[in-house]
Design an enzyme around this catalytic site. Structure first.
Site, short mmCIF file in Angstrom:
data_model
loop_
_atom_site.label_atom_id
_atom_site.label_comp_id
_atom_site.label_asym_id
_atom_site.label_seq_id
_atom_site.Cartn_x
_atom_site.Cartn_y
_atom_site.Cartn_z
N HIS A 468 0.82 -1.22 0.00
CA HIS A 468 0.00 0.00 0.00
C HIS A 468 0.85 1.27 0.00
O HIS A 468 0.32 2.37 -0.18
CB HIS A 468 -0.92 -0.01 1.22
CG HIS A 468 -2.23 0.69 1.02
ND1 HIS A 468 -2.54 1.38 -0.13
CD2 HIS A 468 -3.32 0.82 1.83
CE1 HIS A 468 -3.75 1.90 -0.03
NE2 HIS A 468 -4.25 1.58 1.16
N ASP A 472 -2.31 2.20 -4.52
CA ASP A 472 -3.53 2.65 -3.85
C ASP A 472 -4.64 1.62 -4.05
O ASP A 472 -4.57 0.76 -4.93
CB ASP A 472 -3.97 4.00 -4.40
CG ASP A 472 -2.97 5.11 -4.08
OD1 ASP A 472 -2.33 5.02 -3.02
OD2 ASP A 472 -2.85 6.05 -4.89
#
Length: 497
Positions: A468, A472
């Site tokens: 992450h 995204d």
């Protein structure tokens, strides 16, 4: 005069530090004898002599930083080649055949960044007659198994490193006596001492080792140096950092073992973890500690792929000599999706994001000794048949323990098929430094609502684990949707849609 230059250091590595010189000016050297050791931020590289002779000037001293192809030293022609050890130097545990020389059996090249191995199996015993290139023993590293062939024919007179011994990359394993005339022995390297002496105050440790000890707050006195004269190397610090805490204090990363009744302990079996299993454990834990790992899920109707496969599998196998499986469809679908969402195919290097304009697809494979991930290079430019052939060949080599180091390096994305073992749902762990891994699962008939009707369809859950920090949620979901679309309508792959 022969120049000694910095070899290729590996992908994206442009400089190194001279850690240790094993020879000094005026020393005689043999071809391929180790002259010095370089350290980069990723690996340790040994530099062999390109020719026999006498070591002349050392241009780059210990501690110097050098670039790729930089001049390290020169070798002058002379009486030069370091003589092979006399047969009398090797203690004889069995009578040698007459009329020959003693030949040392050395640890072969183990691969980039691999500095030691464990002797797992000896196929021959002292006193056995061996033929040239006959397999003597097998070594196990933290990544691959390496077979050691006999460098010459003769009689195995001594085994220096028995099963279970950990040896370094230049250690002697055994001695063959009565080697036929003309058989050349590898240049002898001194056997690794059983325990390296502690580094003294006047021995300069490797610069990278000092830096790492300062960063991790490690006392140099607690680190055992394996370099020359007890010099502490980067690998020594890494081992010390990973070593379990003393018995008096519980290790912070592992719970203490629960008390076991005496009658139960007698029925337990304690087996030392293989080096491969230790590396798998360490890398997976490092991945969780480093990446901001998150998993997103979707499901795919496999009906279209199964129908297409059943329709063409006989013709496909007849023409290409390999079966048409599901992995080529998933590989193609992922390569297609990675073009639209390139961050899933990227990696973090410090404060930079490195985007890969190619796909080296890692395909996780279970073996009797643990999980390995061979890499299909440039999978995005391969046909279905080429992908199936590559996966079949890599899978067989993985099961046979024949994969080389190069075959498991450089992957940019990974496929993990837990469905072959019956897994219905899982969250795969990233294979660092990659930023994405797709988990495939069991195909199971389930009732689905389609056009207002309940029908039974062959469904599979998909799980994308991603980093992450650079991927995204939108990108991760988009990637999975594109994979789903391509599998549910494979014609989209042909139309690049």
């Amino acid at each position: 005069m022969t120049e000694v230059r910095v070899p290729t250091l590996g992908e994206s590595v442009t400089e190194a530090t001279v850690a240790t010189w094993f020879k000094k000016p005026g020393d005689a050297v043999a071809v391929d004898e180790m002259l010095c050791e370089l350290e980069t931020d990723k690996v340790t590289v040994e530099v062999p002599a390109p020719a026999a002779g006498v070591l002349g000037e050392i241009v780059a001293a210990e501690g110097d930083t050098v670039g790729v192809d930089a001049l390290l030293a020169v070798i002058n022609a002379g009486e030069g080649a370091a003589p092979a050890p006399a047969a009398a130097e090797a203690p004889q545990s069995a009578p040698a055949a007459s009329g020959g020389n003693a030949v040392d059996v050395m640890v072969p090249t183990l691969g980039e960044s691999v500095t030691e191995a464990t002797v797992s199996t000896w196929f021959k015993a002292v006193g056995d007659t061996v033929a040239q290139d006959e397999m003597l023993c097998e070594l196990e590293t933290d990544k691959v198994s390496v077979e050691v062939p006999a460098p010459a024919a003769g009689v195995l007179t001594e085994i220096v490193a028995p099963e279970g011994t950990t040896v370094d990359a230049s250690a002697k394993l055994a001695v063959i006596g009565g080697a036929s005339a003309g058989a050349s022995a590898a240049p002898a390297a001194a056997p690794a001492p059983a325990a390296a002496p502690a580094a003294s105050a006047d021995v300069e440790n490797a610069p990278s080792a000092n830096k790492m000890m300062a960063e991790k707050g490690i006392d140099p006195a607690s680190v055992t140096g394996t370099g020359r004269d007890g010099r502490i190397m980067k690998e020594d610090v890494m081992k010390a950092a990973l070593a379990p805490a003393p018995a008096a204090a519980a290790a912070p990363t592992a719970a203490p073992r629960a008390p076991v009744a005496a009658e139960d302990e007698a029925r337990e079996e304690r087996v030392k973890m293989t080096r491969l299993r230790q590396t798998i454990a360490r890398r997976l834990k490092d991945s969780q500690n480093t990446a901001a790992m998150l998993t997103t899920y979707n499901e795919v109707d496999m009906g279209a792929v199964m129908e297409l496969r059943n329709q063409y599998k006989a013709e496909f196998e007849k023409k290409h000599g390999v079966r048409l499986g599901f992995m080529s469809f998933f590989t193609k679908a992922c390569c297609h999706a990675l073009k639209e969402v390139p961050e899933v195919n990227a990696e973090i290097d410090g404060t930079d994001i490195v985007y890969k304009n190619f796909v080296h697809m890692g395909v996780a494979a279970g073996t009797p000794t643990g999980l390995v991930v061979p890499v299909i290079r440039d999978a995005d430019s391969m046909s279905f048949a080429e992908i199936e052939k590559a996966i079949a060949e890599k899978g067989k080599r993985a099961r046979d323990g024949k994969l080389s180091m190069a075959e498991m390096q450089g992957g940019t994305f990974t496929l993990s098929n837990g469905g072959v073992y019956g897994s219905l749902m899982s969250s795969p762990i990233l294979n660092p430094p990659q930023s994405g891994i797709l988990g495939m699962h069991k195909i199971q008939d389930r009732p689905m609502a389609i056009n207002g009707e309940v029908v039974i369809r062959p469904m599979m859950y998909l799980a994308l684990s991603y980093d992450h920090r650079i991927v995204d949620g939108k990108g991760a979901v988009t990637f999975l949707v594109r994979v789903k679309e391509a599998l549910e309508d494979p014609r989209r792959l042909l139309m690049d849609l």
